[in-house]
Design an enzyme around this catalytic site. Structure first.
Site, mmCIF file in Angstrom:
data_model
loop_
_atom_site.group_PDB
_atom_site.id
_atom_site.type_symbol
_atom_site.label_atom_id
_atom_site.label_comp_id
_atom_site.label_asym_id
_atom_site.label_seq_id
_atom_site.Cartn_x
_atom_site.Cartn_y
_atom_site.Cartn_z
ATOM 1 N N ALA A 285 82.946 62.527 53.365
ATOM 2 C CA ALA A 285 81.864 63.161 54.115
ATOM 3 C C ALA A 285 82.378 64.379 54.866
ATOM 4 C CB ALA A 285 81.260 62.161 55.092
ATOM 5 N N GLY B 171 82.597 58.727 51.375
ATOM 6 C CA GLY B 171 81.301 58.939 50.744
ATOM 7 C C GLY B 171 81.415 59.277 49.274
ATOM 8 N N GLU C 236 81.660 56.039 47.536
ATOM 9 C CA GLU C 236 80.337 55.412 47.580
ATOM 10 C C GLU C 236 79.386 56.059 46.585
ATOM 11 O OE1 GLU C 236 79.826 53.837 52.106
ATOM 12 O OE2 GLU C 236 80.107 55.997 51.879
ATOM 13 N N GLU D 226 87.300 55.192 56.064
ATOM 14 C CA GLU D 226 86.524 55.363 57.301
ATOM 15 C C GLU D 226 87.156 54.667 58.503
ATOM 16 O OE1 GLU D 226 83.557 55.757 53.889
ATOM 17 O OE2 GLU D 226 85.282 54.486 54.370
#
Length: 254
Positions: free
Chosen positions: A61, A105, A108, A128
């Site tokens: 991210a 991300g 993901e 994270e």
């Protein structure tokens, strides 16, 4: 410069923030979701390839977007909910071709795809925890289903990465390629093969396999059988069982 590149043929989407290593943001997902919806609505699109290019898939991210967020701001805006709102509803098969980093991300995003292909250069992870947070776009749920609770727990709690080779060994990736180019080409080849099959049968097959992740076995078997029966009402089934099979590349008509 657009952060998403969609081929005119409507068969592939490339993340396009090379200087930021394809860092993910709400703006990028807005463009990605729009492109995927358009492709999904296009009946000529039989399968979609999603890639970040030859060097990196998505390194995570965009930290700048979340650095100063407060709890109330994140909660009230339902931050990153839009990141995973569209892809699970896309009915056209989605193949992620992963080269280089697919972290946070990015991991993901790859996990949202129906099929993952990667190269030996690929690196997956959910780091994270190192930022004092946890995966927020499905990583804790999809990764555990894909590679098992124990491995997923170790990766998420320590923030360590795992290789493309390990992704293949653990069943996360369907195929692992020696080079970045061959990874993308392999995904394109598979997408073209899927696109030659019956569109209605492909969508039905994707639906029942995805249901296996949500339903108990008995309910899943019953659901599969009902969808199987329903396909006998399609023209494609008549074409396929009449000897004009899809393995010969004769796409049917729904």
């Amino acid at each position: 410069m657009p952060v998403i590149l969609a081929e005119a043929s409507g068969s592939s989407v490339t993340l396009n923030r090379p200087r930021a290593l394809n860092a993910l943001s709400t703006g990028l997902f807005r463009e990605l979701n729009d492109a995927l919806r358009q492709m999904d609505d296009d009946k000529s699109t039989g399968a979609i390839v999603l890639t970040g290019g030859e060097k990196v898939f998505a390194a995570g991210a965009d930290i700048k977007e979340m650095t100063h967020l407060t709890f109330s701001e994140a909660f009230n805006s339902n931050f990153i909910a839009s990141w995973s709102a569209t892809i699970p509803g896309v009915r056209t098969p989605l193949i992620a071709a992963v080269n280089g980093h697919a972290l946070g991300g990015g991991c993901e995003l790859a996990l949202m795809a129906d099929i993952i292909y990667c190269s030996t250069t690929a690196s997956f992870g959910q780091p994270e925890i190192k930022l004092g947070i946890i995966p927020g776009a499905g990583g804790s749920q999809r990764l555990a289903k894909a590679i098992g609770k124990s491995r997923a727990m170790e990766i998420i709690l320590t923030g360590k990465n795992f290789s493309g080779t390990e992704a293949g060994q653990w069943g996360l990736a369907a195929r692992v390629f020696d080079t970045n180019d061959s990874c993308i080409q392999g995904a394109i080849d598979t997408a073209e093969k899927i696109a030659k099959m019956s569109g209605v049968a492909v969508k039905a097959a994707k639906e029942v396999v995805n249901k296996s992740q949500d339903l108990p076995l008995r309910d899943g078997l019953e659901y599969e059988r009902k969808v199987f029966h329903s396909l006998f009402g399609s023209r494609d089934q008549k074409i396929g069982t009449d000897g004009r099979v899809y393995t010969e590349g004769k796409a049917g008509v729904v």
